[in-house]
Scaffold this motif. Structure first.
Motif, PDB file in Angstrom:
ATOM      1  N   LEU A 221       0.789  -1.233   0.000  1.00 32.50           N
ATOM      2  CA  LEU A 221       0.000   0.000   0.000  1.00 32.50           C
ATOM      3  C   LEU A 221       0.819   1.281   0.000  1.00 32.50           C
ATOM      4  N   VAL A 222       0.390   2.207  -0.793  1.00 34.02           N
ATOM      5  CA  VAL A 222       0.973   3.543  -0.811  1.00 34.02           C
ATOM      6  C   VAL A 222      -0.161   4.520  -0.481  1.00 34.02           C
ATOM      7  N   PRO A 223       0.043   5.370   0.514  1.00 36.44           N
ATOM      8  CA  PRO A 223      -1.056   6.278   0.856  1.00 36.44           C
ATOM      9  C   PRO A 223      -1.265   7.361  -0.199  1.00 36.44           C
ATOM     10  N   ILE A 224      -2.482   7.821  -0.338  1.00 38.88           N
ATOM     11  CA  ILE A 224      -2.741   8.988  -1.184  1.00 38.88           C
ATOM     12  C   ILE A 224      -3.544   9.997  -0.360  1.00 38.88           C
ATOM     13  N   SER A 225      -3.349  11.248  -0.643  1.00 38.92           N
ATOM     14  CA  SER A 225      -4.067  12.252   0.124  1.00 38.92           C
ATOM     15  C   SER A 225      -4.047  13.587  -0.626  1.00 38.92           C
ATOM     16  N   GLU A 226      -5.168  14.219  -0.677  1.00 35.68           N
ATOM     17  CA  GLU A 226      -5.276  15.509  -1.369  1.00 35.68           C
ATOM     18  C   GLU A 226      -6.533  16.204  -0.867  1.00 35.68           C
ATOM     19  N   GLU A 227      -6.426  17.514  -0.682  1.00 40.00           N
ATOM     20  CA  GLU A 227      -7.628  18.216  -0.263  1.00 40.00           C
ATOM     21  C   GLU A 227      -7.825  19.451  -1.121  1.00 40.00           C
ATOM     22  N   THR A 228      -8.949  19.528  -1.802  1.00 40.31           N
ATOM     23  CA  THR A 228      -9.267  20.718  -2.588  1.00 40.31           C
ATOM     24  C   THR A 228     -10.649  21.198  -2.169  1.00 40.31           C
ATOM     25  N   GLU A 229     -11.092  22.251  -2.802  1.00 40.16           N
ATOM     26  CA  GLU A 229     -12.398  22.782  -2.404  1.00 40.16           C
ATOM     27  C   GLU A 229     -13.541  21.838  -2.738  1.00 40.16           C
ATOM     28  N   ILE A 230     -13.392  21.143  -3.846  1.00 48.59           N
ATOM     29  CA  ILE A 230     -14.527  20.303  -4.235  1.00 48.59           C
ATOM     30  C   ILE A 230     -14.437  18.862  -3.755  1.00 48.59           C
ATOM     31  N   GLY A 283      -4.457  -2.476  -7.400  1.00 49.20           N
ATOM     32  CA  GLY A 283      -5.433  -2.415  -6.311  1.00 49.20           C
ATOM     33  C   GLY A 283      -5.579  -0.972  -5.862  1.00 49.20           C
ATOM     34  N   TYR A 284      -6.753  -0.565  -5.438  1.00 48.57           N
ATOM     35  CA  TYR A 284      -6.902   0.761  -4.830  1.00 48.57           C
ATOM     36  C   TYR A 284      -8.086   0.817  -3.877  1.00 48.57           C
ATOM     37  N   PHE A 285      -7.909   1.641  -2.865  1.00 53.02           N
ATOM     38  CA  PHE A 285      -8.936   1.852  -1.855  1.00 53.02           C
ATOM     39  C   PHE A 285      -9.034   3.362  -1.722  1.00 53.02           C
ATOM     40  N   ILE A 286      -9.932   3.965  -2.470  1.00 54.17           N
ATOM     41  CA  ILE A 286      -9.933   5.423  -2.556  1.00 54.17           C
ATOM     42  C   ILE A 286     -11.216   6.002  -1.968  1.00 54.17           C
ATOM     43  N   TYR A 287     -11.016   6.970  -1.077  1.00 54.07           N
ATOM     44  CA  TYR A 287     -12.139   7.569  -0.362  1.00 54.07           C
ATOM     45  C   TYR A 287     -12.276   9.025  -0.772  1.00 54.07           C
ATOM     46  N   LEU A 288     -13.414   9.357  -1.336  1.00 55.98           N
ATOM     47  CA  LEU A 288     -13.660  10.739  -1.727  1.00 55.98           C
ATOM     48  C   LEU A 288     -14.687  11.334  -0.778  1.00 55.98           C
ATOM     49  N   ASP A 289     -14.398  12.520  -0.311  1.00 55.93           N
ATOM     50  CA  ASP A 289     -15.405  13.232   0.470  1.00 55.93           C
ATOM     51  C   ASP A 289     -15.818  14.445  -0.318  1.00 55.93           C
ATOM     52  N   VAL A 290     -17.097  14.538  -0.620  1.00 55.66           N
ATOM     53  CA  VAL A 290     -17.594  15.699  -1.360  1.00 55.66           C
ATOM     54  C   VAL A 290     -18.776  16.268  -0.590  1.00 55.66           C
TER      55      VAL A 290
END
Ligand code: ADP
Ligand code: MG
Length: 616
Positions: A221-230, A283-290
């Protein structure tokens, strides 16, 4: 004329609605788990029997219901989650339509036990096919338990329509995994037919993923993280070298709800561009918060698609986030000292220096010689050659044991009568064969010439060989000096357990299959150790999309899949002996004309045809 329109009684309407909400046992699992999550539970237990046919029970320690609500919850459009239409746009719960319980109760026997924290007594309700059978006060712990039995008892057509237990069970595991991945802080347990399949303590996301999938998942696993307005993007992606053929480890969650999105998948794939081998899936486990008001929430309860306001920006953000993390990881690779070498096999092959195969022409070779067929045709001569030229093994896999496995007696048959070749009629067995374009074997026959597709032919040979082994149960197996330890997901382990009896007949010896681990101490003779994990993975991948109902076809599928994985490929150089071996073994097959996948294995060109070409 009298009027003909009338309103359907509630139980009929519920039964119709149920058709949409509850397609299979897994749908019930999803609805009950989501309700338990919505009720703010911290501990949720799923108990299933016979892949949901006999029992699906969810026990939670959440808010519970009072007497009135306990009865109300089975009414259609009964929900505590929205009051006004506007509430739809600020929704943070899973449910909101108030349809699930009414639907489930319409087509099953349901037992509800529930108590709120401050109530002294709880409520115990039994409802069958929308009919309330009983309602009593009862001494209960805080929380709710729904037990759903005899699903589809009043819709036999649906009940009969259910797929095999394996398939239904897999759907249940899928739903369980999705909910468990969306809520790592909740402790989930899953018990199937009395044994604990998952026990996932409250944890962080990374630990939850590792607990759900194979033990070596952590290093992938490699973490991913990003925060934008949308959008806020979080989660993990798998390193490219751990990509698989199947898409079983790809998950998107939007506001903690599992969704499927071909569009977002494409964005991820675009980020991996150039890093994956053909046909491999990361493989990916991606969580989007909108913000809830930027998605179309009017989703059907069973649907997992979702509509975003600003899809294009999401695509771009996701792609660059994933790309960024991949880049970072490439710059600073993680040191994994206890990496499992078996998982790396294809890459070892990549780095292997290509060495020229040795061409060995045996001018005296005559497969029809009566005296000692086993000498000219034997596995031992092949084995000798193997030691001379180690690269041979990777070039040419699978034929070395043909002799013992299928050919000894059919060889004699060939010697006795060439009728096996039917209309094909090999002119003379000592005919030279030629390989062209590392793809076809050409041989002269009485009526002209024959062109054999080496890959398809070998698939046919291996396929019949495996099938035969499986039916007569006498495959030989090579004992491994050091047992192989392989890791799989729980999902795959379950499948492996089912396939085990058939796999054993091909020569596999399993010392242990448990949780996420398999220990193999013996493998079929024609497989090399390094191929084992690939063969098994491809096999499960092939079987996962569609599991045949009866064991005969499971054997058939295994034989096909293994033949596909292990057959010599187009582009592989074959020595003359190998070519001959293919030709002879092919025509010793029951159905030499077609590959296991119904493609022609050879064509013949008559002298007439050739003459015609020259006549122009
Ligand atoms: P929805 O989830 O769409 O509201 P359901 O039919 O699934 O509709 O549930 C109806 C109502 O029953 C929920 O709104 C909730 O108030 C109540 N309920 C269902 N399951 C539980 C549970 N496990 N704990 C507490 N309340 C529950
Ligand atoms: Mg619900």
């Amino acid at each position: 004329m009298s009027s003909v329109i009338h309103l359907l009684p509630d139980h009929v309407a519920n039964q119709i609605a149920a058709g949409e909400v509850v397609q299979r046992p897994a749908s019930v699992v999803k609805e009950l788990l989501e309700n338990a999550v919505d009720a703010k539970s911290t501990n949720i237990k799923l108990i299933v029997k016979d892949a949901g046919r006999s029992l699906i029970q969810v026990i939670d320690n959440g808010l519970g219901m009072n007497v009135t609500d306990a009865r109300m919850c089975f009414e259609r459009h009964a929900t505590s989650k929205i009051r006004h239409a506007e509430d739809l746009f600020s929704l943070y719960t899973k449910g909101f339509r108030g349809e699930a319980l009414a639907s489930i109760a319409a087509i099953a026997h349901v037992e509800l036990k529930t108590k709120q924290e401050n109530d002294e007594l709880g409520t115990h309700i039994i409802i069958e096919g929308s009919k309330f059978i009983s309602q009593d006060p009862a001494v209960l712990p805080k929380g709710t338990s729904f037990a759903v039995k005899n699903l589809f008892f009043n819709i036999p057509a649906r009940r009969n329509f259910l797929k095999s237990e394996t398939v239904e069970h897999r759907h249940i595991i899928d739903e369980f995994q999705r909910v468990a991945l969306a809520h790592p802080a909740i402790h989930f347990t899953f018990i199937h037919n009395g044994s604990e399949l998952f026990n996932l303590p409250s944890s962080n996301l990374r630990q939850r993923i590792v607990n759900l999938f194979a033990g070596k998942t952590n290093e992938k696993l490699v973490p991913i993280s990003e925060e934008t307005e949308i959008v806020k993007v979080q989660g993990f992606i798998a390193k490219p070298e751990f990509s698989k053929k199947s898409r079983t480890e790809q998950f998107f969650f939007v506001n903690d709800r599992f969704i499927k999105s071909g569009y977002l998948h494409h964005a991820v794939m675009a980020a991996y561009e150039g890093l994956l081998k053909d046909g491999m899936q990361p493989g990916y486990f991606i969580y989007l918060d909108v913000p809830p008001n930027t998605i179309d929430i009017n989703i059907h309860p069973t649907k997992t698609e979702i509509k975003f306001d600003d899809e294009h920006s999401l695509y771009a953000i996701l792609r660059s986030t994933v790309k960024h993390s991949l880049g970072q990881f490439n710059v600073a690779p993680v040191l994994d000292f206890d990496r499992d070498p078996n998982l790396d096999t294809p890459y070892e092959y990549q780095e292997k220096e290509a060495s020229m195969p040795m061409i060995q022409v045996d001018a005296n070779f005559n497969p029809f010689a009566d005296d000692k067929p086993s000498k000219s045709y034997s596995g031992s001569s092949y084995r000798e050659k193997r030691t001379e030229s180690p690269a041979w093994e990777s070039l040419y896999v699978g034929l070395k044991n043909d002799v013992q496995e299928i050919d000894v007696h059919s060889f004699e048959q060939v010697a006795v009568s060439s009728s096996l070749f039917n209309d094909v009629d090999l002119e003379e067995s000592q005919n030279r064969t030629y390989q062209i374009h590392k793809k076809y074997i050409v041989s002269s026959i009485k009526s002209g010439m024959m062109v054999i597709d080496q890959q398809r032919a070998h698939q046919r040979i291996l396929y019949e060989q495996y099938l035969k082994n499986m039916t007569v149960q006498q495959a030989s197996s090579q004992q491994l000096l050091f047992p192989l330890e392989l890791y799989f997901s729980v999902h795959e382990i379950q499948l492996l357990n089912e396939l085990k009896p058939s796999l054993v007949t091909t020569g596999f010896v399993f010392d242990l299959i448990e949780n996420d681990k398999v220990i193999i101490s013996g493998i079929p003779v024609h497989i090399t150790e390094s191929e084992v994990s690939i063969v098994l993975e491809e096999l499960m991948n092939d079987l996962q999309s569609d599991t045949p109902e009866n064991s005969f076809s499971i054997n058939d599928s295994i034989a096909k899949s293994m033949a596909k994985s292990l057959a010599v490929r187009t582009g592989t150089y074959l020595t003359e002996k190998e070519q001959e071996n293919i030709v002879n073994s092919l025509f010793a097959c029951k159905e030499p004309n077609v590959s296991p996948f119904h493609k022609p294995t050879f064509i013949t060109i008559s002298v007439d045809d050739i003459d015609k070409k020259f006549a122009i």
